[in-house]
Enzyme design. Structure first.
Site, PDB file in Angstrom:
ATOM      1  N   LYS A 242       0.520  -1.418  -0.339  1.00 52.07           N
ATOM      2  CA  LYS A 242       0.032  -0.130  -0.143  1.00 52.07           C
ATOM      3  C   LYS A 242       0.687   0.775  -0.254  1.00 52.07           C
ATOM      4  CE  LYS A 242      -3.217   2.883   3.106  1.00 52.07           C
ATOM      5  NZ  LYS A 242      -3.700   2.946   4.330  1.00 52.07           N
ATOM      6  N   ASP A 247      -2.623  10.354   3.217  1.00 56.72           N
ATOM      7  CA  ASP A 247      -3.758  10.116   3.388  1.00 56.72           C
ATOM      8  C   ASP A 247      -4.428  11.072   4.451  1.00 56.72           C
ATOM      9  OD1 ASP A 247      -6.313   8.678   3.637  1.00 56.72           O
ATOM     10  OD2 ASP A 247      -5.905   7.222   4.873  1.00 56.72           O
ATOM     11  N   LYS A 254      -9.676  13.410   7.917  1.00 55.32           N
ATOM     12  CA  LYS A 254      -9.577  12.654   8.927  1.00 55.32           C
ATOM     13  C   LYS A 254      -9.335  14.186   9.945  1.00 55.32           C
ATOM     14  CE  LYS A 254      -6.036   9.240   7.550  1.00 55.32           C
ATOM     15  NZ  LYS A 254      -7.176   8.296   9.173  1.00 55.32           N
ATOM     16  N   ASP A 265       1.309   6.191   5.358  1.00 56.31           N
ATOM     17  CA  ASP A 265       1.119   5.998   4.879  1.00 56.31           C
ATOM     18  C   ASP A 265       0.967   5.172   3.771  1.00 56.31           C
ATOM     19  OD1 ASP A 265      -1.588   4.579   5.383  1.00 56.31           O
ATOM     20  OD2 ASP A 265      -2.501   5.337   4.262  1.00 56.31           O
ATOM     21  N   ASP A 324     -11.753   7.152   3.827  1.00 57.84           N
ATOM     22  CA  ASP A 324     -10.599   7.141   4.345  1.00 57.84           C
ATOM     23  C   ASP A 324     -10.202   5.482   4.790  1.00 57.84           C
ATOM     24  OD1 ASP A 324      -8.378   7.772   6.237  1.00 57.84           O
ATOM     25  OD2 ASP A 324      -9.759   7.945   8.165  1.00 57.84           O
ATOM     26  N   GLU A 326      -9.578   4.066   2.250  1.00 56.59           N
ATOM     27  CA  GLU A 326      -9.091   3.977   1.160  1.00 56.59           C
ATOM     28  C   GLU A 326      -7.996   2.866   0.462  1.00 56.59           C
ATOM     29  OE1 GLU A 326      -7.247   5.570   3.154  1.00 56.59           O
ATOM     30  OE2 GLU A 326      -5.208   5.051   3.406  1.00 56.59           O
ATOM     31  N   ARG A 328      -7.218  -0.261   0.925  1.00 55.27           N
ATOM     32  CA  ARG A 328      -7.646  -1.335   0.961  1.00 55.27           C
ATOM     33  C   ARG A 328      -8.802  -1.432  -0.784  1.00 55.27           C
ATOM     34  NH1 ARG A 328     -12.525  -1.381   5.001  1.00 55.27           N
ATOM     35  NH2 ARG A 328     -10.779  -0.643   6.434  1.00 55.27           N
TER      36      ARG A 328
HETATM   37  N1  BES Z   1      -3.927   4.862   6.978  1.00 59.51           N
HETATM   38  C1  BES Z   1      -5.113   4.625   7.809  1.00 59.51           C
HETATM   39  C2  BES Z   1      -5.150   3.700   8.877  1.00 59.51           C
HETATM   40  C3  BES Z   1      -3.838   3.716   9.584  1.00 59.51           C
HETATM   41  C4  BES Z   1      -3.966   4.514  10.987  1.00 59.51           C
HETATM   42  C5  BES Z   1      -2.456   4.034   9.748  1.00 59.51           C
HETATM   43  C6  BES Z   1      -2.850   5.015  11.837  1.00 59.51           C
HETATM   44  C7  BES Z   1      -1.524   4.524  10.386  1.00 59.51           C
HETATM   45  C8  BES Z   1      -1.878   4.640  11.798  1.00 59.51           C
HETATM   46  C9  BES Z   1      -6.212   3.549   6.872  1.00 59.51           C
HETATM   47  O1  BES Z   1      -6.213   4.237   5.486  1.00 59.51           O
HETATM   48  C10 BES Z   1      -8.172   4.088   7.748  1.00 59.51           C
HETATM   49  O2  BES Z   1      -7.621   5.387   7.738  1.00 59.51           O
HETATM   50  N2  BES Z   1      -8.254   3.588   8.198  1.00 59.51           N
HETATM   51  C11 BES Z   1      -9.857   4.024   9.028  1.00 59.51           C
HETATM   52  C12 BES Z   1     -11.050   2.631   8.338  1.00 59.51           C
HETATM   53  C13 BES Z   1     -11.864   2.986   9.152  1.00 59.51           C
HETATM   54  C14 BES Z   1     -12.461   4.491   7.869  1.00 59.51           C
HETATM   55  C15 BES Z   1     -13.157   2.476   8.574  1.00 59.51           C
HETATM   56  C16 BES Z   1      -9.612   4.091  10.169  1.00 59.51           C
HETATM   57  O3  BES Z   1      -8.369   3.308  10.162  1.00 59.51           O
HETATM   58  O4  BES Z   1      -9.502   4.580  10.990  1.00 59.51           O
HETATM   59 ZN    ZN Z   2      -4.368   4.955   4.536  1.00 59.48          ZN
HETATM   60 ZN    ZN Z   3      -7.051   6.152   5.500  1.00 54.36          ZN
END
Ligand code: BES
Ligand code: ZN
Ligand code: ZN
Length: 477
Positions: A242, A247, A254, A265, A324, A326, A328
């Site tokens: 990824k 992000d 966010k 990210d 967010d 994204e 996946r």
């Molecule tokens: N890049 C983030 C996940 C992340 C969080 C990586 C903290 C490193 C440190 C990912 O794209 C994300 O934002 N995931 C969301 C998913 C949710 C919207 C289902 C999350 O984990 O809150």
């Molecule tokens: Zn991300």
């Molecule tokens: Zn994200």
């Protein structure tokens, strides 16, 4: 930092003596070590001035003597570097008599990894913080140390390449500049291919592209091919990373505090890229392909909206309920492409995929989800051996059901529960029948907020040593 093995001449300003737990020091040193409460634990360190013909003497612990513990040697090396990196000392010699070649090389490796600094953007470094340590010599190193060191140095090169990529801010590293940097891998015999957005559109990568569409920076798919088998291994092992170079969350934006962290990210892509470099630099006898989905996730008038439905390269549709989630979407198309193009038996993806992973395992382990017991066991063993630790996480039908959508084949978020598992299942829906797949959620491992034995705080390079070790143990010779 330069490493010298048994140099004929070396003017050290610091000398290091190594001690196992229970070793008895002679003379005045014994009393001083006692006062310093030095016991010889791995990485324990005591500092003295004007001993052994150098300005400074470090006594460094190696832990238990009876254990052939290579991690202890790395820790000792790391402790030496941490102590000396900005100490005023420039040349350190370490007497490694008594260590085997592997342990001696590991000690140098630990020092090199811990001595890493990223300070290209400091224009005014205070004197006290200036790096001084430039050279490390191993004295009395046994035969074979040079070869062992060449091996570890190649892997360390990959780790440091990854750390640089991950540390760079998002105005410097974005999809186009990322692939430019990856061109450096060509000099090690890696073939590089890059797909632009028009080419990805033609392939039908609606999931990856919908993440990218809100950004002024166009996305890229980076393909790195390395074959050290002379064509005898026809099917490569494929790594997929990824690579969200920033992000913001997109329209599902966010919160401001901590958003700057999302420059890392792309650490999954970074690990894949560094691992490819490590394998090629040490001329691994394996056939490996690395693929990175590179995009920037931004909100804008063109950005994908919550509720939009996209068609992935696989033909399956996905409802984007949260922009967010994204990563996946990026992996879905990158993994499908990897399978269509290379027909691998094994696909391993790495991604900073979910915050929930950090809640589950903190910064101790990355989570591994896998559809194959053998692959999971192999990766878990390589994780322990490499120090890039993994913990097994479950796949289950109930998690898979949680991403069914009323309007499309799936939705890109589950409920509030088991967020890492529902994310893994989303990715899993793009794994073709018969393919052995492991998904490594490295969200908690890409960045260290404090100094660690082998890692100064910042980008860790997590995953490079793990992937290298996995290939070494299971796909070479
Ligand atoms: N890049 C983030 C996940 C992340 C969080 C990586 C903290 C490193 C440190 C990912 O794209 C994300 O934002 N995931 C969301 C998913 C949710 C919207 C289902 C999350 O984990 O809150
Ligand atoms: Zn991300
Ligand atoms: Zn994200």
């Amino acid at each position: 930092m330069h490493v010298h093995i048994n140099p004929a001449q070396f003017a050290a300003d610091t000398h290091v003596r190594l001690m196992h737990k229970g070793d008895i020091a002679q003379g005045s040193l014994a009393a001083m070590l006692k006062t310093a409460r030095f016991e010889g634990g791995a990485g324990d360190i005591a500092e003295f001035f004007g001993q052994d013909g150098a300005d400074r003497l470090l006594v460094v612990g190696l832990g238990e003597a009876d254990k052939r513990d290579h991690h202890a040697a790395e820790k000792a090396g790391g402790a030496i570097a941490a102590k000396l990196i900005a100490s005023g000392s420039t040349h350190v010699s370490v007497d490694v008599s008594g260590l085997d070649a592997e342990a001696a090389a590991r000690l140098a490796n630990g020092a090199l990894l811990r001595a890493y600094r990223f300070d290209k953007y400091h224009t005014k470094t205070p004197d006290k913080k200036k790096l001084t340590l430039t050279d490390l010599a191993l004295l009395n190193a046994p035969e074979g140390t040079a070869a062992a060191w060449a091996h570890h140095e190649a892997i360390a090169k990959g780790v440091l390449f990854t750390r640089d990529l991950v540390t760079e801010p998002a105005n410097i590293i974005y999809p186009e500049s990322y692939v430019e940097r990856a061109q450096a891998l060509r000099q090690h015999g890696i073939e590089i291919e890059v797909l632009n957005e028009a080419e990805m559109t033609a392939l039908g990568m609606g999931a990856l592209l919908c993440v990218s569409q809100g950004s002024a920076r166009p996305g890229r798919l980076l393909i790195m091919k390395y074959d050290g088998t002379g064509g005898t291994q026809t099917k490569p092992v494929v790594f997929v990373g990824k690579g969200v170079t920033f992000d913001t969350g997109g329209i599902s934006i966010k919160p401001a505090p901590g958003m700057e962290d999302m420059k890392y990210d792309m650490a999954g892509a970074g690990a894949v890229t560094g691992a490819m470099l490590a394998l090629a630099a040490r001329k691994a006898k394996a056939h490996v392909v690395g693929i990175c989905g590179l995009v920037e996730n931004m909100p804008s008038d063109r950005a994908v909206r919550p509720g939009d439905v996209v068609t992935t390269m696989s033909g399956q549709t996905a409802e984007v309920l949260n922009t967010d989630a994204e990563g996946r979407l990026v992996l879905a198309d990158a993994i499908w492409y990897a399978q269509d193009r290379f027909h691998p038996e094994i696909v391993i993806d790495l991604a900073t995929l979910t915050g929930a992973m950090v809640v589950s395992l903190g910064h101790e382990f990355a989570g591994i989800f896998s559809n194959d017991e053998g692959l999971a066991a192999d990766l878990l063993a390589s994780a322990t051996a490499s120090g890039d630790k993994l913990w097994r996480m479950p796949l289950a039908d109930a998690y898979d059901k949680a991403i069914d959508s009323p309007i499309a084949d799936m939705k890109n978020i589950g409920g509030r529960e088991a967020g890492s598992a529902t994310a893994a299942h989303f990715v899993g829906r793009f794994v073709q029948p018969g393919v052995k797949w492991a998904h490594l959620d490295i969200a908690g491992m890409a960045w260290a907020s404090k100094d660690l034995p082998l890692i100064p705080k910042g980008a860790t390079g997590y995953g490079v040593r793990l992937l290298d070790r996995y290939i070494a143990d299971h796909h070479e010779g």
